[in-house]
Motif scaffolding. Sequence first.
Motif, PDB file in Angstrom:
ATOM      1  N   ILE A  17     -76.315 -33.189 -56.991  1.00 33.45           N
ATOM      2  CA  ILE A  17     -77.174 -33.568 -55.862  1.00 33.45           C
ATOM      3  C   ILE A  17     -76.950 -35.036 -55.513  1.00 33.45           C
ATOM      4  O   ILE A  17     -76.855 -35.396 -54.335  1.00 33.45           O
ATOM      5  CB  ILE A  17     -78.658 -33.285 -56.172  1.00 33.45           C
ATOM      6  N   VAL A  18     -76.824 -35.893 -56.508  1.00 32.96           N
ATOM      7  CA  VAL A  18     -76.566 -37.315 -56.264  1.00 32.96           C
ATOM      8  C   VAL A  18     -75.240 -37.476 -55.529  1.00 32.96           C
ATOM      9  O   VAL A  18     -75.152 -38.214 -54.537  1.00 32.96           O
ATOM     10  CB  VAL A  18     -76.577 -38.120 -57.585  1.00 32.96           C
ATOM     11  N   GLU A  19     -74.207 -36.800 -55.993  1.00 32.04           N
ATOM     12  CA  GLU A  19     -72.900 -36.901 -55.343  1.00 32.04           C
ATOM     13  C   GLU A  19     -72.924 -36.321 -53.938  1.00 32.04           C
ATOM     14  O   GLU A  19     -72.300 -36.853 -53.022  1.00 32.04           O
ATOM     15  CB  GLU A  19     -71.811 -36.242 -56.186  1.00 32.04           C
ATOM     16  N   LEU A  20     -73.643 -35.217 -53.742  1.00 35.17           N
ATOM     17  CA  LEU A  20     -73.764 -34.625 -52.405  1.00 35.17           C
ATOM     18  C   LEU A  20     -74.468 -35.591 -51.467  1.00 35.17           C
ATOM     19  O   LEU A  20     -74.032 -35.801 -50.333  1.00 35.17           O
ATOM     20  CB  LEU A  20     -74.517 -33.295 -52.477  1.00 35.17           C
ATOM     21  N   GLU A  21     -75.535 -36.214 -51.931  1.00 37.41           N
ATOM     22  CA  GLU A  21     -76.257 -37.183 -51.096  1.00 37.41           C
ATOM     23  C   GLU A  21     -75.345 -38.344 -50.727  1.00 37.41           C
ATOM     24  O   GLU A  21     -75.333 -38.798 -49.588  1.00 37.41           O
ATOM     25  CB  GLU A  21     -77.508 -37.675 -51.833  1.00 37.41           C
ATOM     26  N   ARG A  22     -74.555 -38.815 -51.669  1.00 42.77           N
ATOM     27  CA  ARG A  22     -73.622 -39.911 -51.384  1.00 42.77           C
ATOM     28  C   ARG A  22     -72.584 -39.489 -50.341  1.00 42.77           C
ATOM     29  O   ARG A  22     -72.269 -40.243 -49.422  1.00 42.77           O
ATOM     30  CB  ARG A  22     -72.916 -40.357 -52.653  1.00 42.77           C
ATOM     31  N   ALA A  25     -74.212 -39.281 -46.942  1.00 43.73           N
ATOM     32  CA  ALA A  25     -74.459 -40.617 -46.396  1.00 43.73           C
ATOM     33  C   ALA A  25     -73.170 -41.198 -45.826  1.00 43.73           C
ATOM     34  O   ALA A  25     -73.179 -41.815 -44.753  1.00 43.73           O
ATOM     35  CB  ALA A  25     -75.032 -41.529 -47.481  1.00 43.73           C
ATOM     36  N   ARG A  26     -72.053 -40.978 -46.499  1.00 41.89           N
ATOM     37  CA  ARG A  26     -70.765 -41.473 -45.996  1.00 41.89           C
ATOM     38  C   ARG A  26     -70.389 -40.771 -44.690  1.00 41.89           C
ATOM     39  O   ARG A  26     -69.925 -41.412 -43.743  1.00 41.89           O
ATOM     40  CB  ARG A  26     -69.679 -41.254 -47.048  1.00 41.89           C
ATOM     41  N   VAL A  27     -70.603 -39.451 -44.632  1.00 42.07           N
ATOM     42  CA  VAL A  27     -70.295 -38.703 -43.407  1.00 42.07           C
ATOM     43  C   VAL A  27     -71.180 -39.190 -42.270  1.00 42.07           C
ATOM     44  O   VAL A  27     -70.700 -39.434 -41.159  1.00 42.07           O
ATOM     45  CB  VAL A  27     -70.465 -37.178 -43.624  1.00 42.07           C
ATOM     46  N   ASN A 149     -70.963 -25.923 -45.145  1.00 40.73           N
ATOM     47  CA  ASN A 149     -71.762 -26.872 -44.358  1.00 40.73           C
ATOM     48  C   ASN A 149     -72.839 -26.160 -43.562  1.00 40.73           C
ATOM     49  O   ASN A 149     -73.986 -26.606 -43.519  1.00 40.73           O
ATOM     50  CB  ASN A 149     -70.869 -27.714 -43.446  1.00 40.73           C
ATOM     51  N   HIS A 150     -72.483 -25.055 -42.908  1.00 42.24           N
ATOM     52  CA  HIS A 150     -73.498 -24.292 -42.171  1.00 42.24           C
ATOM     53  C   HIS A 150     -74.577 -23.774 -43.123  1.00 42.24           C
ATOM     54  O   HIS A 150     -75.770 -23.820 -42.810  1.00 42.24           O
ATOM     55  CB  HIS A 150     -72.857 -23.126 -41.414  1.00 42.24           C
ATOM     56  N   ARG A 151     -74.164 -23.308 -44.261  1.00 45.12           N
ATOM     57  CA  ARG A 151     -75.115 -22.794 -45.245  1.00 45.12           C
ATOM     58  C   ARG A 151     -76.054 -23.906 -45.708  1.00 45.12           C
ATOM     59  O   ARG A 151     -77.268 -23.708 -45.846  1.00 45.12           O
ATOM     60  CB  ARG A 151     -74.333 -22.201 -46.415  1.00 45.12           C
ATOM     61  N   MET A 152     -75.503 -25.100 -45.953  1.00 46.78           N
ATOM     62  CA  MET A 152     -76.312 -26.229 -46.379  1.00 46.78           C
ATOM     63  C   MET A 152     -77.313 -26.627 -45.290  1.00 46.78           C
ATOM     64  O   MET A 152     -78.498 -26.829 -45.565  1.00 46.78           O
ATOM     65  CB  MET A 152     -75.415 -27.420 -46.718  1.00 46.78           C
ATOM     66  N   VAL A 153     -76.852 -26.727 -44.048  1.00 46.75           N
ATOM     67  CA  VAL A 153     -77.749 -27.100 -42.951  1.00 46.75           C
ATOM     68  C   VAL A 153     -78.858 -26.059 -42.797  1.00 46.75           C
ATOM     69  O   VAL A 153     -80.032 -26.403 -42.629  1.00 46.75           O
ATOM     70  CB  VAL A 153     -76.966 -27.302 -41.641  1.00 46.75           C
TER      71      VAL A 153
END
Length: 176
Positions: A17-22, A25-27, A149-153
């Motif tokens: 989760i930390v890496e995904l958030e990072r 944020a970069r995107v 990405n669609h699944r995450m959104v």
Amino acid sequence: MPHPESTPASPVDAGHIVELERALARVAYLLTRVRRHEQALTQCGVQMDRASVPLMRLLADSPEPLRLGELATRLDVEAPHVSRQIQRLERAGYIERVPDPADRRAQRVSPTVEGRRAVDAVRDVLRGWMREALSDWTSEDLKALAVLNHRMVDAFLDHAEVTGDDGATARDRPRR
């Protein structure tokens, strides 16, 4: 809501989760840089401020004209902000006001032919940049990235609906 083709790890790995958030944020930073926005608009010959692009995309993707309040809700911004944007876009010839068939006192807005051309031109430039940047990715990787990405959104929006902090509802977005 888990998809049948996969089972979620349990419990959710905090490190992931930390890496995904990072990564997100970069995107977000890359997608919202002013200089990149100006380069895209210059390349496609469109005169539009950065805040108008998501609004124009939403209008171009909508099957019918939208009320200003609906636009504000879907964009999660204040109504006066949308009103100012609509006035600028109308002066630029990118949108037009049309009567609301359900309420003759109200109006809806939709993109003009020129507005649709502008949205298409911006999308073409941005998609070209993505094609170049991801040119060494396989088709399978690109498909997997898009699906995930669609699944995450969708998961974020489903969670936001439960917690009440998002204007979009399930009917506002296609399921992937």
